[in-house]
Design an enzyme around this catalytic site. Structure first.
Site, PDB file in Angstrom:
ATOM      1  CD  GLN A 150      -3.173  -4.881   6.451  1.00 37.11           C
ATOM      2  OE1 GLN A 150      -3.135  -3.871   5.758  1.00 37.11           O
ATOM      3  NE2 GLN A 150      -3.775  -5.986   6.044  1.00 37.11           N
TER       4      GLN A 150
ATOM      5  CE  LYS B  84      -3.695  -2.592   2.168  1.00 36.60           C
ATOM      6  NZ  LYS B  84      -4.395  -2.998   3.392  1.00 36.60           N
TER       7      LYS B  84
ATOM      8  CG  ASP C 109      -9.485  -0.468   4.737  1.00 41.25           C
ATOM      9  OD1 ASP C 109      -9.119  -0.676   3.565  1.00 41.25           O
ATOM     10  OD2 ASP C 109      -8.784  -0.753   5.726  1.00 41.25           O
TER      11      ASP C 109
END
Ligand code: NAP
Length: 293
Positions: free
Chosen positions: A96, A52, A119
């Site tokens: 994460q 990312k 997200d």
């Protein structure tokens, strides 16, 4: 059969994002900024976050990787998230997953301000998605819709079968495919571990999106001629036939299914590269909202 090239499309989208970033920089001096929190030293999580960060560099974003020891308490982590929520320089925040067992993932997700939840996991953003309101769409399903768009695959009125009902892939995927929208408008069947006679259902499908985490689950005999097949699964298997020593497989038995499919995504190089690109699109959207509010 047409192979859906996620690698190529993701490179195209990244170029488009990079051009927009240049424009924003010129007009406002602002650089979109994604922050990624990682807790503990899980190897897979580190690889995902590194990918990312690399994507951020490719599109011209700023990125911050914020690492915490796996013994951080839940309260401490929530406080760190609240600080980032207040930091005007940061446009998007991801944490994460998975997190250590003593930290509630639900609490973490709910603490990220919905405005920075790139997200698309916060219940408010999930609710907006279900209601068809503009919001950050979860990365993997959004990446799949982008592939359908770029390949101009007709979805309206089609029977779409989604296998797997996780919160990050299967369930939002089923929502996006059934919504009243271009590249939606499907009649969707959502299958899971309790579904009976799954092959009877998949054989009727015009579009099959497979996300159950079972290596090569979807076989040739489960698919009708001309179906569109999207493979979300990723399985890394040791191999002495590849340079890296690993071979990747999907949830679809590619060799059996590809000859029958009209379109199919490969693994690797299909859905995977699109997931990160969607995250970049969401971060860009957040930065633009902050500038042009
Ligand atoms: P997950 O959270 O483990 O969910 C799996 C889902 O599949 C569950 O809903 C489960 O049903 C269902 N399932 C399990 N066995 C089944 C069976 N025999 N028949 C029908 N359904 C069954 O998985 P996930 O996080 O969604 O990930 C799925 C796969 O996609 C994994 O291989 C993962 O590595 C991959 N993935 C790839 C990307 C990418 O960027 N390419 C992103 C995310 C995930 P129940 O709900 O009944 O348990």
């Amino acid at each position: 059969m047409i192979l859906i090239d996620g690698k190529k499309i993701s490179a195209e989208v990244k170029q488009e994002i990079a051009a927009e970033v240049e424009q924003i920089k010129k007009e406002n001096g602002k650089i979109p900024h994604l922050a990624a929190i990682i807790v503990g030293a899980d190897g897979a999580s580190q690889t995902y976050v590194a990918a990312k960060v690399k994507a951020c560099e490719q599109v011209g974003f700023k990125s911050s990787e914020i690492k915490f020891d796996e013994n951080i308490t839940e309260e401490e982590l929530l406080n760190e998230i609240k600080k980032i929520n207040q930091n005007d320089d940061i446009d998007g925040l991801i944490v994460q997953l998975p997190l250590p067992k003593h930290i509630s993932e639900d609490k973490v997700i709910e603490t990220i301000t919905p405005e920075k939840d790139v997200d698309g996991f916060h219940p408010i953003n999930v609710g907006k998605m279900v209601a068809g309101l503009p919001t950050y769409l979860p990365a993997t399903p959004a990446g799949i819709v982008e592939l359908l768009k770029r390949y101009k695959i007709e979805t309206s009125g089609k029977n779409c079968v989604v296998i797997g009902r996780s919160n990050i892939v299967g369930t939002p995927m089923s929502v996006l495919m059934s919504r009243k929208a271009e590249y939606g408008d499907c009649t969707v069947t959502l299958c899971h571990s309790r579904t009976k006679n799954i092959e009877k259902i998949t054989k009727e499908a015009d579009i099959i999106i497979v996300a159950l985490g079972w290596k090569e689950f979807l076989t040739g005999e489960m698919v009708k001629e001309g179906a569109v097949v999207i493979d979300v699964g990723i399985h890394r298997v040791k191999s002495d036939k590849t340079k890296s020593g690993w071979k990747l497989y999907g949830d679809v038995n590619f060799d059996e299914v590809a000859p029958k499919a009209s379109y199919i995504t490969p693994v690797p190089g299909g859905v995977g590269p699109m997931t990160i690109v969607s995250l970049m699109q969401n971060t860009l959207l957040s930065a633009k909202k902050a500038i042009y509010k």
